[in-house]
Motif scaffolding. Structure first.
Motif, mmCIF file in Angstrom:
data_model
loop_
_atom_site.group_PDB
_atom_site.id
_atom_site.type_symbol
_atom_site.label_atom_id
_atom_site.label_comp_id
_atom_site.label_asym_id
_atom_site.label_seq_id
_atom_site.Cartn_x
_atom_site.Cartn_y
_atom_site.Cartn_z
ATOM 1 N N GLU A 1 72.911 17.229 60.358
ATOM 2 C CA GLU A 1 71.697 18.018 60.576
ATOM 3 C C GLU A 1 70.870 18.107 59.298
ATOM 4 O O GLU A 1 69.636 17.983 59.335
ATOM 5 N N ARG A 2 71.545 18.337 58.155
ATOM 6 C CA ARG A 2 70.814 18.430 56.876
ATOM 7 C C ARG A 2 70.184 17.080 56.515
ATOM 8 O O ARG A 2 69.056 17.029 56.002
ATOM 9 N N ARG A 3 70.902 15.997 56.756
ATOM 10 C CA ARG A 3 70.342 14.677 56.465
ATOM 11 C C ARG A 3 69.115 14.397 57.341
ATOM 12 O O ARG A 3 68.109 13.877 56.859
ATOM 13 N N GLU A 4 69.208 14.751 58.616
ATOM 14 C CA GLU A 4 68.081 14.525 59.518
ATOM 15 C C GLU A 4 66.869 15.359 59.105
ATOM 16 O O GLU A 4 65.732 14.875 59.131
ATOM 17 N N GLN A 5 67.107 16.610 58.699
ATOM 18 C CA GLN A 5 66.007 17.463 58.255
ATOM 19 C C GLN A 5 65.350 16.888 57.002
ATOM 20 O O GLN A 5 64.126 16.868 56.876
ATOM 21 N N ARG A 6 66.180 16.394 56.068
ATOM 22 C CA ARG A 6 65.636 15.786 54.859
ATOM 23 C C ARG A 6 64.840 14.522 55.198
ATOM 24 O O ARG A 6 63.779 14.282 54.607
ATOM 25 N N GLN A 7 65.343 13.722 56.134
ATOM 26 C CA GLN A 7 64.634 12.508 56.544
ATOM 27 C C GLN A 7 63.269 12.832 57.157
ATOM 28 O O GLN A 7 62.282 12.131 56.902
ATOM 29 N N GLN A 8 63.203 13.888 57.964
ATOM 30 C CA GLN A 8 61.931 14.287 58.550
ATOM 31 C C GLN A 8 60.935 14.700 57.474
ATOM 32 O O GLN A 8 59.741 14.373 57.551
ATOM 33 N N GLN A 9 61.410 15.417 56.463
ATOM 34 C CA GLN A 9 60.535 15.819 55.354
ATOM 35 C C GLN A 9 59.984 14.595 54.636
ATOM 36 O O GLN A 9 58.795 14.522 54.322
ATOM 37 N N ARG A 10 60.848 13.614 54.371
ATOM 38 C CA ARG A 10 60.406 12.403 53.666
ATOM 39 C C ARG A 10 59.426 11.594 54.520
ATOM 40 O O ARG A 10 58.452 11.033 54.006
ATOM 41 N N ALA A 11 59.694 11.525 55.827
ATOM 42 C CA ALA A 11 58.794 10.769 56.704
ATOM 43 C C ALA A 11 57.410 11.416 56.740
ATOM 44 O O ALA A 11 56.387 10.719 56.714
ATOM 45 N N TRP B 1 61.735 7.930 60.730
ATOM 46 C CA TRP B 1 60.544 7.438 60.028
ATOM 47 C C TRP B 1 59.643 6.657 60.983
ATOM 48 O O TRP B 1 58.412 6.774 60.934
ATOM 49 N N VAL B 2 60.254 5.846 61.847
ATOM 50 C CA VAL B 2 59.483 5.053 62.814
ATOM 51 C C VAL B 2 58.688 5.963 63.739
ATOM 52 O O VAL B 2 57.500 5.740 64.008
ATOM 53 N N ALA B 3 59.333 7.032 64.237
ATOM 54 C CA ALA B 3 58.652 7.954 65.152
ATOM 55 C C ALA B 3 57.487 8.651 64.462
ATOM 56 O O ALA B 3 56.414 8.840 65.056
ATOM 57 N N GLU B 4 57.676 9.038 63.203
ATOM 58 C CA GLU B 4 56.607 9.728 62.466
ATOM 59 C C GLU B 4 55.435 8.793 62.216
ATOM 60 O O GLU B 4 54.266 9.163 62.396
ATOM 61 N N LEU B 5 55.714 7.555 61.805
ATOM 62 C CA LEU B 5 54.647 6.602 61.509
ATOM 63 C C LEU B 5 53.932 6.144 62.780
ATOM 64 O O LEU B 5 52.758 5.783 62.731
ATOM 65 N N ALA B 6 54.645 6.136 63.910
ATOM 66 C CA ALA B 6 54.013 5.726 65.167
ATOM 67 C C ALA B 6 52.903 6.682 65.567
ATOM 68 O O ALA B 6 51.970 6.305 66.280
ATOM 69 N N ASP B 7 52.979 7.940 65.122
ATOM 70 C CA ASP B 7 51.947 8.931 65.438
ATOM 71 C C ASP B 7 50.841 8.970 64.393
ATOM 72 O O ASP B 7 49.989 9.866 64.415
ATOM 73 N N LEU B 8 50.853 8.030 63.443
ATOM 74 C CA LEU B 8 49.866 8.011 62.364
ATOM 75 C C LEU B 8 48.488 7.681 62.930
ATOM 76 O O LEU B 8 48.252 6.574 63.427
ATOM 77 N N LEU C 1 54.525 -0.847 60.140
ATOM 78 C CA LEU C 1 55.928 -0.547 59.849
ATOM 79 C C LEU C 1 56.578 0.262 60.968
ATOM 80 O O LEU C 1 57.796 0.234 61.131
ATOM 81 N N SER C 2 55.761 0.985 61.733
ATOM 82 C CA SER C 2 56.324 1.735 62.856
ATOM 83 C C SER C 2 56.843 0.802 63.941
ATOM 84 O O SER C 2 57.510 1.242 64.874
ATOM 85 N N ALA C 3 56.518 -0.488 63.833
ATOM 86 C CA ALA C 3 57.048 -1.484 64.767
ATOM 87 C C ALA C 3 58.251 -2.214 64.177
ATOM 88 O O ALA C 3 58.630 -3.264 64.678
ATOM 89 N N ARG C 4 58.864 -1.655 63.114
ATOM 90 C CA ARG C 4 60.016 -2.306 62.484
ATOM 91 C C ARG C 4 61.190 -1.340 62.375
ATOM 92 O O ARG C 4 61.546 -0.885 61.287
ATOM 93 N N PRO C 5 61.834 -0.983 63.499
ATOM 94 C CA PRO C 5 62.988 -0.080 63.418
ATOM 95 C C PRO C 5 64.204 -0.724 62.777
ATOM 96 O O PRO C 5 65.185 -0.037 62.517
ATOM 97 N N ASP C 6 64.171 -2.054 62.541
ATOM 98 C CA ASP C 6 65.265 -2.687 61.824
ATOM 99 C C ASP C 6 65.110 -2.508 60.318
ATOM 100 O O ASP C 6 66.039 -2.784 59.562
ATOM 101 N N VAL C 7 63.950 -2.020 59.865
ATOM 102 C CA VAL C 7 63.686 -1.820 58.445
ATOM 103 C C VAL C 7 63.735 -0.340 58.070
ATOM 104 O O VAL C 7 64.241 0.025 57.011
ATOM 105 N N LEU C 8 63.214 0.528 58.952
ATOM 106 C CA LEU C 8 63.147 1.965 58.675
ATOM 107 C C LEU C 8 64.016 2.735 59.664
ATOM 108 O O LEU C 8 64.197 2.298 60.806
ATOM 109 N N PRO C 9 64.548 3.904 59.238
ATOM 110 C CA PRO C 9 65.304 4.747 60.183
ATOM 111 C C PRO C 9 64.425 5.208 61.340
ATOM 112 O O PRO C 9 63.187 5.231 61.243
ATOM 113 N N ALA C 10 65.081 5.604 62.440
ATOM 114 C CA ALA C 10 64.353 5.962 63.664
ATOM 115 C C ALA C 10 63.396 7.127 63.439
ATOM 116 O O ALA C 10 62.292 7.150 63.993
#
Length: 560
Positions: free
Chosen positions: A47-57, A89-96, A78-87
């Protein structure tokens, strides 16, 4: 004055490059910090790792918006590259969404005169206030002498020079990442940067978008419930795009639709059917169906806007998709994995045992009735988790398909809470389940191929039996038993043992350095400190390996 500007240009380029590199260095520092277990208060729980990842995204999204046009588009790619970025980050960038302030109207007029010349006389009424502004361009409503109502998409002045500088720095960043022993492993950053450069420079040419719009409109000419603006070719150039003005109600404004006497549920069905037509029948689809690019006409017809980001499925990939749909419909995980390998989704030289198990779980969870409302979103999320850091290489076209479908699924649920894309998709997927969708003889061809494969295997059975018996007589036959789960657990245990041993060694070296530092000759403390450097690097690599194994195991456990 021009001489002063030319003298300042190198300084501006240098400042711009330093700004980009500062963002890159800060991002890498964040990633290093997040990878250290001791930076988490109370321990690094999921949970802490996921929260930190959301902050970074979210931080990365803000940085890309501040860096401007090229980096906003880079984030969308990059939001079309889930093999490069964690899920996450992909979800956050897809809403850019690139909503930026409009540039002055006099600059828009000057660019129109530069691009169109005498043809500007055709435009008799150009609105001063733009209908919308984005990182690449802004849109103004206008009237032509013929009475035709149009919109003019006008590119931001000086955009191409800024784009080229930013893309040059991106290439440098990619080269640095590729040379790093950890970040460059398994990823071709230089190729990704080159692909981004090619796509972004093409997007600066509005003539390509005009061709996309015309082709997309041609697909729906006979569909009265779908509207696509026509292109006014004589007023469209590299930096100006002129389209018909088609006003409508924003598709996610449910209350306005109801007030206009339009059934939101029917609009959702029209949109879903049109999307499935794009994918199954034409292979050319709108890759960015967010609510800003969709509207509803007064008679309930669906209107598409913005054709800068389009997707195209090759004939080969469409045939493979048909085979994948058939395998998924029959819950045949082995056949689905085989088709995914043939399509290049999975590397051909990897152990498919764990992959097959995960695919089987995904099929069971996602395709078991009753279907959940967000089945596509859930399936794409599982797929993104599966491909990150694993031997999956999803084609970009398939990522655009999954993202477009999950985005439209969200739009459909906002219109109708009972909206189910899978239910609407059934009549469109039936042709794929019985054939590849390109002809009536495909089913017989497929049966013939399978019979041929079966017969060739049958012919080879006597020879393989004879070889096996001969090896058995000579004592050369070996029996290999592979237990995927136990094998992975054993490897993790060995890695953990190595990590513990290196931790003990590091502790011993630290004690030795402290004792020598307190002695009469403190310089001797440099010896154990120097020896601790390679040991520490090995320990860090083991920690990264343990985290990767833990991520795969947690994915498997959540699927169970």
């Amino acid at each position: 004055m021009s001489r002063v500007v030319s003298m300042l240009a190198p300084w501006r380029r240098a400042v711009r490059a330093l700004r980009i590199w500062r963002a890159v260095v800060v991002l890498l520092a964040f990633l290093w910090w997040d990878g250290q277990a001791w930076t988490y208060a109370g321990g690094p729980t999921p949970e802490r790792r996921e929260q930190r990842q959301q902050q970074r995204a979210r931080w990365l999204t803000r940085e890309l918006l501040e860096l401007g046009s090229a980096f906003i588009k880079l984030g969308q790619l990059l939001s079309a590259r889930p093999d490069v970025l964690p899920a996450g980050w992909v979800a956050e960038l897809a809403d850019l969404q690139d909503k930026v302030p409009a540039f002055p109207f006099d600059q828009a007029q000057a660019l129109l005169e530069e691009e169109l010349g005498a043809r500007c006389a055709e435009i008799i009424d150009l609105d001063v206030e733009p209908l919308g502004a984005a990182s690449l361009a802004q849109v103004h409503r206008a009237s032509l002498r013929s009475g035709r109502q149009v919109v003019l998409k006008i590119q931001r002045p000086g955009l191409e020079s800024v784009f080229r500088l930013d893309l040059e720095v991106m290439q440098q960043v990619a080269a640095v990442l590729q040379r790093h022993p950890q970040w460059g492993r398994g990823r071709d950053w230089v190729a990704i940067a080159q692909e981004c450069r090619r796509v972004l420079l093409r997007e600066l040419d509005f003539r390509l978008e005009a061709q996309h719009a015309a082709r997309f409109r041609q697909q729906f000419l006979d569909e009265s419930r779908i509207r696509v603006p026509g292109v006014i070719w004589e007023l469209s150039t590299r930096r100006v795009l002129c389209l018909d003005y088609l006003p409508g109600i924003k598709i996610n404004d449910r209350s306005a639709l109801i007030q206009a006497g339009i059934d939101p549920g029917e609009v959702a069905e029209i949109g879903a059917a049109s999307y499935l037509q794009q994918l199954v029948r034409y292979g050319f689809f709108h890759a960015d169906p967010h609510p800003g690019n969709l509207a509803v006409a007064a008679d309930g017809a669906l209107i598409y806007y913005d054709f800068g980001m389009m997707g195209q499925l090759s004939e080969r990939l469409r045939r493979r998709l048909g085979a994948m749909v058939r395998a998924a419909a029959s819950r045949d995980a082995a056949a689905l994995v085989e088709e995914m390998q043939a399509a290049g989704v999975i590397a051909g030289d990897v152990d498919v045992g764990p992959v097959r198990r995960l695919v089987r779980l995904m099929l069971r969870d996602a395709l078991t009735p009753p279907f959940s409302a967000n089945v596509i979103d859930k399936l794409s999320g599982d797929l993104y988790e599966l491909v990150y850091g694993q031997p999956f290489r999803l084609p970009v076209e398939m990522i655009f398909v999954m993202r477009a479908l999950s985005t439209f699924e969200g739009v459909g649920r906002s219109l109708d809470p009972g909206f189910s894309l899978v239910g609407i998709a059934k009549p469109y997927l039936l042709p794929l389940m019985t054939s590849s969708g390109s002809g009536s003889n495909d089913l017989f061809n497929e049966l013939g191929r399978q019979v041929g494969a079966l017969s060739s295997r049958a012919v080879g059975i006597p020879r393989r039996l004879d070889e096996s018996l001969e090896r058995l007589e000579q004592g050369d036959l070996q029996l290999q038993i592979r237990m995927g789960e136990s094998d992975r657990q054993f490897r993790r245990m060995v890695t953990a043992q190595h990590s513990i041993g290196q931790s003990v060694l590091l502790g011993g070296l630290a004690v030795a350095a402290a004792l020598m530092g307190a002695s009469a000759r403190p310089l001797w403390a440099l010896l154990p400190l120097g020896a601790a450097v390679p040991v520490g690097m090995g320990w860090l690599k083991l920690q990264v390996k343990l985290r990767k194994d833990a991520r795969l195991e947690s994915l498997s456990s959540t699927q169970h």
